[in-house]
Scaffold this motif. Structure first.
Motif, PDB file in Angstrom:
ATOM      1  N   ARG A 223       0.833  -1.201   0.000  1.00 37.82           N
ATOM      2  CA  ARG A 223       0.000   0.000   0.000  1.00 37.82           C
ATOM      3  C   ARG A 223       0.863   1.244   0.000  1.00 37.82           C
TER       4      ARG A 223
ATOM      5  N   PRO B 212      -0.867   6.914   3.258  1.00 36.19           N
ATOM      6  CA  PRO B 212      -0.986   8.375   3.079  1.00 36.19           C
ATOM      7  C   PRO B 212      -0.100   9.130   4.074  1.00 36.19           C
ATOM      8  N   LEU B 213      -0.078  10.437   3.984  1.00 37.09           N
ATOM      9  CA  LEU B 213       0.476  11.277   5.057  1.00 37.09           C
ATOM     10  C   LEU B 213      -0.703  11.869   5.811  1.00 37.09           C
ATOM     11  N   LEU B 214      -0.769  11.621   7.105  1.00 32.51           N
ATOM     12  CA  LEU B 214      -1.860  12.139   7.926  1.00 32.51           C
ATOM     13  C   LEU B 214      -1.375  13.329   8.753  1.00 32.51           C
TER      14      LEU B 214
ATOM     15  N   CYS C 109       1.367   1.440   9.936  1.00 33.56           N
ATOM     16  CA  CYS C 109       0.456   0.489  10.577  1.00 33.56           C
ATOM     17  C   CYS C 109      -0.657   0.079   9.622  1.00 33.56           C
ATOM     18  N   LEU C 110      -0.934   0.916   8.627  1.00 37.78           N
ATOM     19  CA  LEU C 110      -1.980   0.589   7.646  1.00 37.78           C
ATOM     20  C   LEU C 110      -1.443  -0.275   6.497  1.00 37.78           C
TER      21      LEU C 110
ATOM     22  N   HIS D  76      -0.060  -3.660   4.655  1.00 39.31           N
ATOM     23  CA  HIS D  76      -0.431  -5.072   4.800  1.00 39.31           C
ATOM     24  C   HIS D  76       0.324  -5.689   5.976  1.00 39.31           C
TER      25      HIS D  76
ATOM     26  N   TYR E 148       3.189 -13.289   4.612  1.00 40.11           N
ATOM     27  CA  TYR E 148       2.142 -12.837   3.692  1.00 40.11           C
ATOM     28  C   TYR E 148       2.713 -12.574   2.294  1.00 40.11           C
TER      29      TYR E 148
ATOM     30  N   GLY F 271       1.354  -1.390  13.872  1.00 40.71           N
ATOM     31  CA  GLY F 271       0.173  -1.297  14.712  1.00 40.71           C
ATOM     32  C   GLY F 271      -0.233  -2.607  15.360  1.00 40.71           C
TER      33      GLY F 271
END
Lengths: 323, 323
Positions: B18, B21-23, B42-43, B45, B84, B308
């Protein structure tokens, strides 16, 4: 209200709203028995999709009107979305909230740059108060869902879904959407109608507060018998909007009703498998695909996680009971 | 190990890893006193950046070697990332874990398609066991950080940071990175050297386990006196890698050491303000920018949230104490 307005809103939101990704996990696919993608609007500015509608509405105003400011009635996600969009536009925002709203929500809305005006639910008329303020200051009312530019902003999430799903080779899917007044659901449905015609939007609501599901089934607007008694506060509204309902009636599949426990379980699974924070109402669509698979037909489902503004205590409960 | 390998890895990862993004949140900017962006790996895979390195390593193998399978020693994020990535490549993966590893981690790694081989820490020699398995089956060892293709994969996060920051008009920033063996830190530092030369990578570690910080300061590899006693398990390693250290020495700014409490506070703030789930070690960089601002020079900071995968009990503790 039409697709051109959504496409125009997408241009105005470019570089301001976040393009939230599509997330997935093989563990969620296993539970659902189908391929599941989650569109995490909890990662949007202010923690919910409402920023899209807020930005769309603010950016659609002519500069002079915008400079006088906007007003919204909300103690929740719409308040924060409008407050932050207004602040980013350098426009004043007045948010009218009941004086018994959670202190944290009041503080957050103020911290986002809005003036919060409190009223007493027992003794004051919110609409009269708002009308007076709006008239005195020349403020423009930004309604939470029954407002074309707000629907247009929410619909930009649907444009992204169509585009991102195509990137995964997916054109056919049910798109499950937590649904209150129907701004997000109707906007996304309109976006899918043109950009992903083999996808169908399906509203997801709490059991006992499934006014949209019942309205779609009966063909006319139905009301909820009550407005309290679910933890899914973000998506409890008296009835579908006059503007959103005909769109949903024309384009949406049947609604799906989920229990509070379904939502808490979905929140725990989103924590474990996606590492995102969803609020109870924002988890309604994920709950539907995970626990109501018998009501779903497509091999692939895209569930919008519409918001993440949940109190720590409620999130802890979800983890303690279901993680 | 060079930038060309990172750019090549990025091509191999396209459409598989993935692009996180930048948050950001105005509330975090206020606390930090500067502009803060968070790169939420953390988002990614499997819930951490380790999938990047796993995918890079698997995809770099020639098909025949890959078909024989891979082996990794890990009970944590590297195990899941390799498992994975191997499963997605249709390649067998053997993950060697201590028999007292958390049951959930063993189950998760199995569920991701790997064969888990357990060994008794007290009586068995992990490396000998692994070497025997690798020889018998022709498995390729994927080391967690001191391996060029793994560093190349982790470095792709740096390419994304350079590109995404430029999209916000940002070219000068400190990039704070939770640091264990230095795979992510060295890979990102190499990516920034070419693609964002005014950014500097800074490793962030737990107090008492700041081997990289001390190694950069002294100019040679320093060891941690112990390997237990911090909640930041994901970033506790005996010492920097032989391959990663010279890169970090050449390119990184000073390290920053954060306390366990700093990390728990950062986890709670990421929950409240970004709606993401970070594990304690993965929060070290966010903790550094929020609570060690006196050690930072730039107006803008980009903090990687590296993973995460946190137990619910630990996350509940962070919320109860600090949210």
């Amino acid at each position: 209200m039409n697709i051109d307005m959504i496409e125009a809103a997408a241009k105005r939101l470019e570089g301001h709203a976040r393009k939230t990704p599509l997330l997935s996990s093989p563990f969620l696919d296993d539970i659902a028995g189908r391929r599941v993608f989650v569109k995490p609007e909890c990662l949007q500015h202010t923690g919910s999709f409402k920023f899209r509608g807020g930005w769309s509405a603010l950016s659609a105003l002519d500069p002079e009107t915008r400079a006088r400011g906007v007003i919204a009635f909300s103690s929740g996600n719409h308040a924060q979305g409008v407050a932050y969009a207004a602040a980013q536009h350098g426009a004043p925002a007045v948010i009218v909230m009941p004086s018994d709203a959670p202190k944290l929500k009041i503080e957050n809305t103020r911290a986002l740059g809005a003036e919060v005006v409190l009223y007493d639910r027992a003794t004051e008329d919110r609409d009269a108060l708002g009308a007076t303020l709006a008239a005195e200051r020349g403020l423009t009312l930004i309604k939470p869902f029954d407002e074309p530019q707000v629907i247009a902003g929410q619909g930009t999430a649907g444009l992204e879904i169509a585009d991102q799903a195509a990137g995964h080779g997916i054109t056919k899917a049910e798109v499950l959407i937590p649904c209150g007044g129907g701004g997000l659901t109707s906007g996304v449905a309109l976006a899918l109608e043109k950009h992903a015609p083999d996808m169908v939007a399906r509203p997801c609501e709490p059991v006992g507060f499934d006014d949209v599901k019942r309205s779609i089934a009966s063909g006319h607007i139905e009301r909820n018998p009550r407005l309290t008694g679910s933890i899914c506060d973000a998506i409890i509204t008296p009835q579908p909007g006059d503007m959103t309902f005909p769109i949903m009636q024309r384009l949406c599949g049947n609604g799906i009703a989920v229990s509070d426990e379904d939502c808490l379980r979905a929140m725990a699974l989103a924590f474990l498998r996606l590492k995102i924070v969803i609020e109870p109402g924002g988890a309604a669509a994920l709950a539907a695909v995970l626990f109501h698979g018998d009501e779903i037909e497509t091999d692939t489902v895209i569930a919008i996680a519409s918001g993440g503004n949940v109190d720590p205590a409620m999130f802890i409960k979800a983890l303690q009971d279901f993680a």
